[in-house]
Design a protein around this motif. Structure first.
Motif, PDB file in Angstrom:
ATOM      1  N   LEU A  20      -7.816   7.750   0.067  1.00  0.00           N
ATOM      2  CA  LEU A  20      -6.069   8.158  -0.241  1.00  0.00           C
ATOM      3  C   LEU A  20      -5.699   9.048   0.860  1.00  0.00           C
ATOM      4  CD1 LEU A  20      -6.206   8.845  -3.935  1.00  0.00           C
ATOM      5  CD2 LEU A  20      -5.201   6.760  -2.920  1.00  0.00           C
ATOM      6  N   TYR A  68      -1.825  16.834  -1.474  1.00  0.00           N
ATOM      7  CA  TYR A  68      -2.814  16.208  -2.374  1.00  0.00           C
ATOM      8  C   TYR A  68      -4.259  16.793  -1.879  1.00  0.00           C
ATOM      9  CZ  TYR A  68      -5.964  12.569  -4.026  1.00  0.00           C
ATOM     10  OH  TYR A  68      -7.003  12.160  -4.362  1.00  0.00           O
ATOM     11  N   GLY A  99      -5.065   7.423 -10.284  1.00  0.00           N
ATOM     12  CA  GLY A  99      -5.320   7.660  -8.513  1.00  0.00           C
ATOM     13  C   GLY A  99      -6.625   8.409  -8.370  1.00  0.00           C
ATOM     14  N   ALA A 142      -5.353   6.847   3.917  1.00  0.00           N
ATOM     15  CA  ALA A 142      -4.025   6.113   3.927  1.00  0.00           C
ATOM     16  C   ALA A 142      -2.934   6.870   4.160  1.00  0.00           C
ATOM     17  CB  ALA A 142      -4.060   5.464   2.625  1.00  0.00           C
ATOM     18  N   ALA A 143      -2.642   8.037   3.631  1.00  0.00           N
ATOM     19  CA  ALA A 143      -1.382   8.797   3.540  1.00  0.00           C
ATOM     20  C   ALA A 143      -1.246   9.301   5.348  1.00  0.00           C
ATOM     21  CB  ALA A 143      -1.563  10.191   2.555  1.00  0.00           C
ATOM     22  N   PHE A 186       5.081  11.467   3.936  1.00  0.00           N
ATOM     23  CA  PHE A 186       3.858  11.168   3.637  1.00  0.00           C
ATOM     24  C   PHE A 186       2.769  12.079   4.157  1.00  0.00           C
ATOM     25  CE2 PHE A 186       5.257   7.009   2.572  1.00  0.00           C
ATOM     26  CZ  PHE A 186       4.307   6.367   1.673  1.00  0.00           C
ATOM     27  N   VAL A 229       0.758  -1.236   0.041  1.00  0.00           N
ATOM     28  CA  VAL A 229      -0.004   0.114  -0.118  1.00  0.00           C
ATOM     29  C   VAL A 229       0.840   1.148   0.112  1.00  0.00           C
ATOM     30  CG1 VAL A 229      -1.630   1.316   1.397  1.00  0.00           C
ATOM     31  CG2 VAL A 229      -2.036  -1.127   1.046  1.00  0.00           C
ATOM     32  N   GLY A 230       1.844   1.119   0.871  1.00  0.00           N
ATOM     33  CA  GLY A 230       2.763   2.422   0.881  1.00  0.00           C
ATOM     34  C   GLY A 230       3.479   2.618  -0.351  1.00  0.00           C
ATOM     35  N   ALA A 252      -0.816   6.727  -6.549  1.00  0.00           N
ATOM     36  CA  ALA A 252      -1.954   7.002  -6.658  1.00  0.00           C
ATOM     37  C   ALA A 252      -2.282   8.531  -6.233  1.00  0.00           C
ATOM     38  CB  ALA A 252      -3.087   6.278  -5.835  1.00  0.00           C
ATOM     39  N   LEU A 253      -1.396   9.279  -5.182  1.00  0.00           N
ATOM     40  CA  LEU A 253      -1.469  10.549  -5.460  1.00  0.00           C
ATOM     41  C   LEU A 253      -1.055  11.459  -6.317  1.00  0.00           C
ATOM     42  CD1 LEU A 253      -0.330  10.733  -1.639  1.00  0.00           C
ATOM     43  CD2 LEU A 253      -2.547  10.798  -2.361  1.00  0.00           C
ATOM     44  N   LEU A 258       0.332   3.786  -3.090  1.00  0.00           N
ATOM     45  CA  LEU A 258      -0.348   5.171  -2.627  1.00  0.00           C
ATOM     46  C   LEU A 258       0.146   6.382  -2.922  1.00  0.00           C
ATOM     47  CD1 LEU A 258      -2.348   6.782  -0.578  1.00  0.00           C
ATOM     48  CD2 LEU A 258      -0.684   6.468   1.104  1.00  0.00           C
TER      49      LEU A 258
END
Length: 173
Positions: free
Chosen positions: A85, A162, A77, A88-89, A155, A64-65, A71-72, A68
């Motif tokens: 998102l 984001y 994304g 998760a971030a 992050f 995921v890391g 995706a950002l 992610l």
């Protein structure tokens, strides 16, 4: 303004992705250098199950890391809901930052003698496996703590920027 935010978004997201790659490379260095990783084969019963579950969770977190930040930064994304998102971030930022800052703080109070057993109440022998660790072992431990701290910051910045870009462009979610 919008183009500046987009560039900042790509820059911070790719910085977080670069951190993930450095983090993975650092684990390869640990392995090559012979530093220990928790192993399920060293445990029995419930302890073995806990290590296996922990290892699976860590692998999922790394996957995921790695995805992610991409995706950002990338257009695919936008198909993922914004709240997912950002959640998760921020989760990554908090977990990495907490692990890193607590490790750095624990190392500092132990090394300076302020708290010989650190914040954890554990001696150097208990945390590093020996009461006389090598320079490499001390360096690797401290560098890992700093690496986690930097990941938390990367992050967090990616999440902040984001959020700014999604306010301007408003993806679904």
């Amino acid at each position: 303004m919008r183009d500046d935010v987009r560039r900042a978004n790509r820059r911070t997201a790719y910085t977080a992705f670069a951190w993930v790659m450095v983090f993975l490379a650092w684990h390869v260095v640990w392995y090559i250098a012979g530093l220990e990783f928790p192993s399920a084969s060293d445990r029995h019963g419930a302890g073995q199950i806990v290590i296996q579950v922990f290892s699976l969770i860590v692998v999922l977190m790394v996957i995921v890391g790695a995805l992610l930040p991409l995706a950002l930064a990338q257009s695919w994304g936008w198909r993922v809901p914004r709240w997912m998102l950002l959640s998760a971030a921020w989760t990554g930022a908090v977990l990495l930052g907490a692990r890193g800052v607590s490790g750095v703080g624990d190392d500092l109070v132990r090394v300076t003698g302020i708290l010989p057993k650190g914040f954890t109440g554990l001696t150097t022998a208990q945390t590093l496996g020996t009461s006389h660790p090598s320079f490499w072992c001390l360096f690797a431990s401290g560098a890992t703590d700093v690496l986690f701290t930097v990941g938390g910051l990367a992050f967090a910045l990616a999440a902040i920027v984001y959020r700014r870009i999604t306010v301007f462009d408003g993806p679904a979610g």
